[in-house]
Design a protein around this motif. Structure first.
Motif, PDB file in Angstrom:
ATOM      1  N   UNK A   1       0.796  -1.221   0.000  1.00  0.00           N
ATOM      2  CA  UNK A   1       0.000   0.000   0.000  1.00  0.00           C
ATOM      3  C   UNK A   1       0.829   1.271   0.000  1.00  0.00           C
ATOM      4  N   UNK A   2       2.019   1.257   0.594  1.00  0.00           N
ATOM      5  CA  UNK A   2       2.818   2.474   0.695  1.00  0.00           C
ATOM      6  C   UNK A   2       3.878   2.596  -0.390  1.00  0.00           C
ATOM      7  N   UNK A   3       3.921   1.635  -1.303  1.00  0.00           N
ATOM      8  CA  UNK A   3       4.950   1.662  -2.346  1.00  0.00           C
ATOM      9  C   UNK A   3       4.609   2.702  -3.410  1.00  0.00           C
ATOM     10  N   UNK A   4       5.681   3.311  -3.958  1.00  0.00           N
ATOM     11  CA  UNK A   4       5.470   4.335  -4.986  1.00  0.00           C
ATOM     12  C   UNK A   4       4.844   3.751  -6.230  1.00  0.00           C
ATOM     13  N   UNK A   5       5.291   2.542  -6.645  1.00  0.00           N
ATOM     14  CA  UNK A   5       4.766   1.963  -7.872  1.00  0.00           C
ATOM     15  C   UNK A   5       3.279   1.578  -7.722  1.00  0.00           C
ATOM     16  N   UNK A   6       2.873   1.318  -6.492  1.00  0.00           N
ATOM     17  CA  UNK A   6       1.443   1.056  -6.276  1.00  0.00           C
ATOM     18  C   UNK A   6       0.623   2.289  -6.590  1.00  0.00           C
ATOM     19  N   UNK A   7       1.113   3.431  -6.133  1.00  0.00           N
ATOM     20  CA  UNK A   7       0.421   4.697  -6.415  1.00  0.00           C
ATOM     21  C   UNK A   7       0.404   4.995  -7.908  1.00  0.00           C
ATOM     22  N   UNK A   8       1.539   4.744  -8.576  1.00  0.00           N
ATOM     23  CA  UNK A   8       1.629   5.037 -10.015  1.00  0.00           C
ATOM     24  C   UNK A   8       0.714   4.118 -10.816  1.00  0.00           C
ATOM     25  N   UNK A   9       0.777   2.816 -10.520  1.00  0.00           N
ATOM     26  CA  UNK A   9      -0.037   1.862 -11.270  1.00  0.00           C
ATOM     27  C   UNK A   9      -1.533   2.068 -10.999  1.00  0.00           C
ATOM     28  N   UNK A  10      -1.881   2.311  -9.722  1.00  0.00           N
ATOM     29  CA  UNK A  10      -3.282   2.559  -9.394  1.00  0.00           C
ATOM     30  C   UNK A  10      -3.807   3.810 -10.071  1.00  0.00           C
ATOM     31  N   UNK A  11      -2.993   4.878 -10.069  1.00  0.00           N
ATOM     32  CA  UNK A  11      -3.400   6.117 -10.723  1.00  0.00           C
ATOM     33  C   UNK A  11      -3.556   5.927 -12.225  1.00  0.00           C
ATOM     34  N   UNK A  12      -2.675   5.126 -12.826  1.00  0.00           N
ATOM     35  CA  UNK A  12      -2.769   4.872 -14.267  1.00  0.00           C
ATOM     36  C   UNK A  12      -4.070   4.141 -14.596  1.00  0.00           C
ATOM     37  N   UNK A  13      -4.416   3.142 -13.775  1.00  0.00           N
ATOM     38  CA  UNK A  13      -5.669   2.427 -14.006  1.00  0.00           C
ATOM     39  C   UNK A  13      -6.881   3.325 -13.880  1.00  0.00           C
ATOM     40  N   UNK A  14      -6.887   4.192 -12.868  1.00  0.00           N
ATOM     41  CA  UNK A  14      -8.009   5.126 -12.692  1.00  0.00           C
ATOM     42  C   UNK A  14      -8.084   6.099 -13.862  1.00  0.00           C
ATOM     43  N   UNK A  15      -6.931   6.549 -14.361  1.00  0.00           N
ATOM     44  CA  UNK A  15      -6.926   7.474 -15.497  1.00  0.00           C
ATOM     45  C   UNK A  15      -7.532   6.813 -16.740  1.00  0.00           C
ATOM     46  N   UNK A  16      -7.178   5.551 -16.962  1.00  0.00           N
ATOM     47  CA  UNK A  16      -7.754   4.823 -18.097  1.00  0.00           C
ATOM     48  C   UNK A  16      -9.258   4.649 -17.905  1.00  0.00           C
TER      49      UNK A  16
END
Length: 236
Positions: free
Chosen positions: A74-89
């Protein structure tokens, strides 16, 4: 004498109508004919191509985002990036889906009536050509296909409520509910439970399944109507 007899047999085989194979009418051939019909320029379908791409992007983006935040730390940077990318799509797909359903011009009562009348005038000659094509096949073939498609249509109407009920009549409401469940208690990065993830995709999958079933049911209704019309002989 023998040569004369052989020539007579060959001639009788060519001229005898029973020797010639009658054309075979199939649902595949009828479906191909319907798909080949010209489309009215302003005609709308249950789910246009752009809307299908938007719907697919919403599903793919949501699935990617939800699985990313569930499976990755949950606190990893790549989690934030990947989650944000999915929401953007997902958001981009939702925008495409909404824009594809919006009218090109502001609808009016008179304008909608004129457009619908123009669409009927466009489709009517093609409808008559299709019925005339069906009448070129033997009557017994048309009768068999008509009886069978009537039976299958009745069976489908019985089975549909057991699968999805009337979810197809809700329009875009299931998508709105799914997005609400996803974002109602949102904090970043989100941490939905597996139950919420399952409910979201069960709802969206049921909606998509209903759209597919409506598409098939409308085509079956068209088969039934065309074959029923083709059973009557054309007035001379």
């Amino acid at each position: 004498m023998a040569m004369h007899m052989e020539g007579s047999i060959e001639a009788s085989e060519v001229m005898h109508p029973d020797v010639l194979e009658s054309p075979q009418l199939t649902f595949a051939a009828l479906n191909a004919k319907i798909d080949a019909l010209p489309k009215f320029p302003e005609a709308s379908t249950i789910l246009p191509l752009r809307a299908r791409w938007g719907f697919a992007a919403v599903i793919a983006g949501a699935l990617f985002a939800l699985l990313s935040v569930r499976l990755l730390p949950g606190n990893a940077t790549w989690t934030l990036i990947l989650g944000s990318s999915g929401v953007a799509v997902e958001i981009a797909g939702g925008i495409v889906l909404v824009l594809s359903e919006m009218p090109r011009k502001w609808p009016t009562f008179a304008g909608e009536r004129r457009e619908f009348a123009a669409e009927l005038d466009f489709d009517f000659p093609e409808h008559l050509k299709l019925v005339d094509w069906l009448r070129t096949f033997p009557l017994d073939q048309r009768e068999k296909l008509s009886e069978f498609i009537t039976y299958r249509h009745a069976r489908m109407k019985e089975k549909l409520p057991m699968l999805t009920g009337s979810i197809e009549k809700l329009g875009a409401l299931p998508i709105v509910i799914a997005l609400y469940l996803q974002f109602k208690d949102m904090h970043w990065p989100p941490h939905p439970s597996w139950l919420e993830v399952g409910l979201i995709f069960a709802l969206v999958f049921g909606y998509w399944l209903s759209v597919l079933q409506i598409n098939v049911r409308l085509r079956i209704q068209l088969y039934e109507m065309l074959l029923s019309k083709a059973l009557t002989q054309k007035a001379r």
